[in-house]
Design a protein around this motif. Structure first.
Motif, PDB file in Angstrom:
ATOM      1  N   ILE A 116      -4.385   9.275   0.790  1.00 49.57           N
ATOM      2  CA  ILE A 116      -4.395   8.716   2.255  1.00 49.57           C
ATOM      3  C   ILE A 116      -3.977   7.533   2.315  1.00 49.57           C
ATOM      4  CG2 ILE A 116      -5.811   8.467   4.236  1.00 49.57           C
ATOM      5  CD1 ILE A 116      -7.586  10.466   2.794  1.00 49.57           C
ATOM      6  N   ASP A 117      -2.676   6.965   3.112  1.00 54.66           N
ATOM      7  CA  ASP A 117      -2.195   5.806   3.412  1.00 54.66           C
ATOM      8  C   ASP A 117      -3.150   5.006   4.668  1.00 54.66           C
ATOM      9  OD1 ASP A 117      -0.795   3.441   3.093  1.00 54.66           O
ATOM     10  OD2 ASP A 117       0.826   4.078   4.515  1.00 54.66           O
ATOM     11  N   THR A 118      -3.312   3.748   4.743  1.00 56.33           N
ATOM     12  CA  THR A 118      -4.102   3.316   5.785  1.00 56.33           C
ATOM     13  C   THR A 118      -3.097   2.088   6.365  1.00 56.33           C
ATOM     14  OG1 THR A 118      -5.403   1.976   4.370  1.00 56.33           O
ATOM     15  CG2 THR A 118      -6.261   3.819   4.902  1.00 56.33           C
TER      16      THR A 118
ATOM     17  N   CYS B 176      -2.221   7.912   7.449  1.00 54.87           N
ATOM     18  CA  CYS B 176      -3.135   7.572   8.449  1.00 54.87           C
ATOM     19  C   CYS B 176      -2.806   5.865   8.675  1.00 54.87           C
ATOM     20  CB  CYS B 176      -4.600   7.492   7.735  1.00 54.87           C
ATOM     21  SG  CYS B 176      -4.939   9.397   7.554  1.00 54.87           S
ATOM     22  N   ASP B 177      -1.956   5.316   8.579  1.00 52.96           N
ATOM     23  CA  ASP B 177      -1.359   4.248   9.449  1.00 52.96           C
ATOM     24  C   ASP B 177      -0.701   4.575  10.733  1.00 52.96           C
ATOM     25  OD1 ASP B 177      -0.610   1.728  10.400  1.00 52.96           O
ATOM     26  OD2 ASP B 177       0.630   0.931   8.650  1.00 52.96           O
ATOM     27  N   THR B 178      -1.582   4.536  11.701  1.00 49.29           N
ATOM     28  CA  THR B 178      -1.067   5.006  12.843  1.00 49.29           C
ATOM     29  C   THR B 178      -0.755   3.643  13.862  1.00 49.29           C
ATOM     30  OG1 THR B 178      -3.179   5.272  13.945  1.00 49.29           O
ATOM     31  CG2 THR B 178      -2.346   7.013  12.864  1.00 49.29           C
ATOM     32  N   PHE B 179      -0.631   2.703  13.236  1.00 48.71           N
ATOM     33  CA  PHE B 179      -0.542   1.502  14.121  1.00 48.71           C
ATOM     34  C   PHE B 179       0.977   0.970  13.719  1.00 48.71           C
ATOM     35  CE2 PHE B 179      -0.608  -3.236  14.325  1.00 48.71           C
ATOM     36  CZ  PHE B 179      -0.897  -3.401  15.467  1.00 48.71           C
ATOM     37  N   ARG B 180       1.466   0.498  12.550  1.00 53.11           N
ATOM     38  CA  ARG B 180       2.553  -0.282  12.161  1.00 53.11           C
ATOM     39  C   ARG B 180       3.650   0.503  12.528  1.00 53.11           C
ATOM     40  NH1 ARG B 180       4.545  -0.874   7.058  1.00 53.11           N
ATOM     41  NH2 ARG B 180       6.136   0.279   7.992  1.00 53.11           N
ATOM     42  N   SER B 181       4.505  -0.028  13.079  1.00 56.38           N
ATOM     43  CA  SER B 181       5.987   0.576  13.589  1.00 56.38           C
ATOM     44  C   SER B 181       6.727   0.707  12.390  1.00 56.38           C
ATOM     45  CB  SER B 181       7.019  -0.498  14.438  1.00 56.38           C
ATOM     46  OG  SER B 181       6.366  -1.032  15.422  1.00 56.38           O
TER      47      SER B 181
ATOM     48  N   LYS C  69       0.913  -1.235   0.151  1.00 57.11           N
ATOM     49  CA  LYS C  69       0.129   0.043   0.113  1.00 57.11           C
ATOM     50  C   LYS C  69       0.792   1.208  -0.013  1.00 57.11           C
ATOM     51  CE  LYS C  69      -1.933  -1.367   3.696  1.00 57.11           C
ATOM     52  NZ  LYS C  69      -1.280  -2.817   3.552  1.00 57.11           N
ATOM     53  N   SER C  70       1.882   1.243   1.017  1.00 54.87           N
ATOM     54  CA  SER C  70       2.512   2.653   1.122  1.00 54.87           C
ATOM     55  C   SER C  70       3.526   2.860  -0.141  1.00 54.87           C
ATOM     56  CB  SER C  70       3.429   2.494   2.633  1.00 54.87           C
ATOM     57  OG  SER C  70       2.404   2.041   3.614  1.00 54.87           O
ATOM     58  N   THR C  71       4.007   1.806  -0.567  1.00 56.06           N
ATOM     59  CA  THR C  71       4.970   1.933  -1.689  1.00 56.06           C
ATOM     60  C   THR C  71       4.349   2.377  -3.169  1.00 56.06           C
ATOM     61  OG1 THR C  71       6.196   0.263  -0.727  1.00 56.06           O
ATOM     62  CG2 THR C  71       6.894   0.757  -2.732  1.00 56.06           C
TER      63      THR C  71
ATOM     64  N   GLU D  69       7.375   6.921   9.626  1.00 57.36           N
ATOM     65  CA  GLU D  69       8.865   7.278   8.910  1.00 57.36           C
ATOM     66  C   GLU D  69       9.022   6.829   7.481  1.00 57.36           C
ATOM     67  OE1 GLU D  69       8.126   6.058  11.967  1.00 57.36           O
ATOM     68  OE2 GLU D  69       8.864   7.490  13.319  1.00 57.36           O
ATOM     69  N   GLN D  70       8.415   5.699   7.065  1.00 59.29           N
ATOM     70  CA  GLN D  70       8.356   4.776   5.804  1.00 59.29           C
ATOM     71  C   GLN D  70       7.916   6.229   4.759  1.00 59.29           C
ATOM     72  OE1 GLN D  70       6.111   1.672   5.248  1.00 59.29           O
ATOM     73  NE2 GLN D  70       6.892   1.197   3.355  1.00 59.29           N
ATOM     74  N   LEU D  71       6.800   6.751   5.242  1.00 52.68           N
ATOM     75  CA  LEU D  71       6.098   7.800   4.441  1.00 52.68           C
ATOM     76  C   LEU D  71       6.950   9.237   4.290  1.00 52.68           C
ATOM     77  CD1 LEU D  71       2.156   7.459   4.713  1.00 52.68           C
ATOM     78  CD2 LEU D  71       3.781   6.687   2.692  1.00 52.68           C
TER      79      LEU D  71
END
Ligand code: GTP
Ligand code: GTP
Ligand code: MG
Ligand code: MG
Lengths: 318, 306
Positions: free
Chosen positions: A206-208, A144-149, A121-123, A153-155
């Motif tokens: 929007i990333d999730t 808006c991925d506020t969960f995965r470690s 998704k993010s990529t 920072e990736q975004l």
């Protein structure tokens, strides 16, 4: 599968019995291409129905007849029935026609990316960002991925890279909107859209967070997310590596946004990792009737393609 | 859960058959067909399903069965054995030793769950008294080091990595050397995702492996993988010669047949399965109890040991 069933050749009326073995062969062929069994079986049933009672052309074997029937059903299923010109639909929202006094006010165009864990998704959001920057749009990327470690920072890294690229090549501008971890994704998405309107961004991406489609709690959050972010397009990332689960993934995500909202398209990622086994394309479209908008073909910003139906059909039929 | 539906269907097919009044060859073929359909729906490799079909048929050899023989038992055992064969390569997995440095390297396709599972495994050994740590040798993926750092911090596990280096072999060997000097017992090295179609990525894996000479290499496979599983897992095996498999995302809906086909393709045991996104979501795996449970055949264990 070629060369197997040349027994019935030319000018014969096909019976169910003639078709049994070659249909089984083509079903196995599709399974080998990573088409989910459900989709393969249904495609074969369709081809069988279509061919029973049909007279084969002269000098044409049953096998050739089945192949061309399968080829056209694959082509049919993969060919989108609506326009997928995303650039045009963005422009119609960000700069509505000035001539028509009834045109709505310009506003940012909102795209959300959803899907199960780790599919890309993010990529692929970042690749889409690159594509839109090349088309001179100004972008806000909402984390808006506020969960995965490491998700934020990736975004941040992608936004920074893209910004450098865009400045160097005089493309659009890009900024990251983030509120760290642990907060409600729907609220952040809504705030990001409001911020984008205020700052006159053209597009909000929007990333999730990834979620498995049988997790009812996380899936049910999507409806609120949809209502809050009110996206123009919800794109689901499905992975070419995935087998039969692709069917359930596509159906569950398509149903997750409430009765009035469906997915708008798929991005099929990691197509570079499967060779000619591109069956996931067929499985996901078959399950939902939602079209494939992009293919992910690598890990770099340029590795995003639109679907070439003939290419896909060739891959599936070889 | 992995293979649950599959188990239910296979089990139903076997008991339907064995319960039926006239247990004839047609019914037997019907059962085999149903089992194969279930396996294919679970993403088990298409060729493997073909082999399994032939193998059950040959073992039971329905036509020549003397009337007196207990058909039910024979058929059940044949199915059970074939399924165990699918997940049990009869290879002993690596066991880390206390008091020395055990270097474990993770490899796998993009997004399969390596980074998440690294921390889970480090934590697993940590709670069993091993002094454990993590090295991030993924210098490619955006945010990879941050991800590992945040996970490690939550699990209170020491870590090493670089935000600026672009040479994963270099970072890996620095990290391993540092932790060896500090007498860590479990040193887990995370690497970037890669796939067999890109030679450069496979070369990079070889370079990392040469730099750190791990005691164990682990392949991480996503439970949702389909028909590419065999080709990818074989290519990783040929290049990195991993000695164990971890299947992740088994809490999803996928049956995991693709990942399990990798076991058969590479004769490598599954050692753990990932059951969620959180730190504690890791379970040990062993094949026979797994298949027994899967088929709801508590008594089958006894059958096999005879
Ligand atoms: N080969 C290949 N790798 C890809 C492609 N798209 C994404 N990836 C890789 O897949 C991995 C996971 O990508 P992400 O974008 O982090 O996936 P995600 O869906 O956002 O993951 P979560 O947010 O953790 O659910 C990364 O290593 C990406 O580089 C593609 O088209 N081809
Ligand atoms: N539901 C579930 N999700 C998991 C499991 N293991 C990992 N994940 C999720 O899968 C996604 C990808 O995990 P990563 O650990 O980033 O995968 P990776 O193999 O390191 O990815 P790359 O480094 O990009 O190749 C993340 O969203 C994880 O939270 C699991 O057992 N169950
Ligand atoms: Mg992500
Ligand atoms: Mg990783």
């Amino acid at each position: 599968i070629s060369g197997l069933f040349r027994n019935v050749v030319g000018g014969n009326v096909l019976t169910k019995e003639d078709l049994v073995k070659p249909i089984r062969a083509i079903e196995e062929h599709l399974l080998n291409k990573n088409v989910a069994r459900e989709a393969a079986v249904r495609l074969c049933e369709g081809v069988e129905r279509e061919l029973i009672g049909v007279k084969t052309a002269s000098f044409e074997s049953v096998e050739t007849t089945i192949r061309s029937a399968m080829e056209s059903s694959l082509r049919r299923i993969l060919t989108p029935t609506t326009s997928l010109d995303i650039l045009r639909s963005i422009s119609s929202v960000t700069s509505p026609s000035q001539l028509n006094p009834l045109s709505p006010q310009p506003r940012p165009y909102v795209i959300s990316i959803v899907g199960v864990n780790g599919v890309g998704k993010s990529t692929n959001l970042s690749k889409l960002a690159f594509f839109l920057l090349q088309n001179r749009f100004n972008l806000l990327i909402a984390a808006c991925d506020t969960f995965r470690s490491g998700a934020v920072e990736q975004l941040r890294v992608h936004a920074r890279n893209l910004k450098e690229l865009a400045e160097r090549e005089k493309l659009g501008k890009v900024e990251l909107y983030e509120k760290g971890y642990g907060k409600d994704a729907a609220n952040i998405a809504k705030d990001a859209v409001a911020y984008a309107a205020q700052q006159h961004f053209d597009v909000v991406l929007i990333d999730t967070a990834g979620r498995r489609h049988n997790d009812t709690r996380l899936m049910s959050n999507l409806e609120k997310f949809g209502n809050f972010a009110n996206p123009d397009k919800i794109l689901m990332v499905g992975e070419a590596l995935v087998g039969s689960d692709s069917v359930g993934q596509a159906r569950s995500f398509n149903a997750a946004f409430g009765s009035k909202r469906r997915l708008d398209g798929f991005i099929i990622s990691k197509c570079d990792t499967v060779g000619d086994m591109v069956g996931t394309l067929v499985s996901m479209v078959h399950a939902t009737g939602i079209p494939v908008v992009f293919l992910g073909v690598g890990q770099h910003y340029g590795d995003l393609r639109t679907l070439n139906v003939s290419w896909a059909v060739d891959m599936l039929m070889t | 859960m992995v293979l649950q539906d599959l188990g239910r269907r296979i089990n139903a097919a076997v008991s339907d058959l064995t319960r039926s009044q006239n247990l004839d060859e047609k019914a037997f073929d019907g059962m085999i067909k149903e089992i194969c359909a279930a396996l294919l729906e679970a993403d088990v490799n298409v060729k493997l399903v073909g082999t399994l079909r032939k193998s059950i048929k040959a073992t039971v050899n329905f036509k020549d069965l003397p009337p007196a023989v207990n058909k039910k038992r024979l058929i059940q055992k044949a199915v059970f054995d074939e399924l165990v064969k699918l997940v049990d390569p009869h290879a002993e997995p690596f066991k880390p030793k206390k008091g020395k440095a055990n270097v474990i390297m993770f490899v796998g396709l993009q997004g399969s769950g390596k980074t998440t599972t690294c921390t889970k495994l480090a934590r697993h050994y940590q709670t069993r008294g091993f002094k454990s740590c993590l090295v991030c040798a993924d210098t490619f993926r955006a945010g990879a080091f941050d991800q590992l750092k945040q996970n490690a911090t939550k699990a209170k596990i020491p870590y090493f990595g670089s935000l600026t280096s672009t040479d994963p072999a270099q970072v890996a060997s620095e990290g391993v050397a540092k932790f060896k000097k500090e007498r860590f017992e479990i040193i887990i090295v995370d690497t970037s995702g890669r796939h067999r179609q890109e030679k450069d990525l496979f070369d990079e894996m070889t370079q990392i492996q040469r730099a750190i000479t791990p005691d164990q290499t682990i392949m991480v496979l996503d439970a949702t993988i389909g028909q590419q599983a065999e080709a990818q897992s074989k290519a990783f095996k040929d290049t990195a010669d991993y000695g164990a498999i971890i299947i992740t995302k088994t809490d999803g809906h996928a049956s995991g047949g693709g990942a399990i086909s990798a076991v058969a393709a590479t004769h490598t045991p599954i050692v753990f399965i990932g059951t969620g996104e959180h730190m504690l979501d890791l379970e040990r795996f062993s094949p026979q109890p797994f298949v027994s449970k899967l088929l709801g055949m508590g008594d089958m264990q006894g059958l096999v040991e005879h």
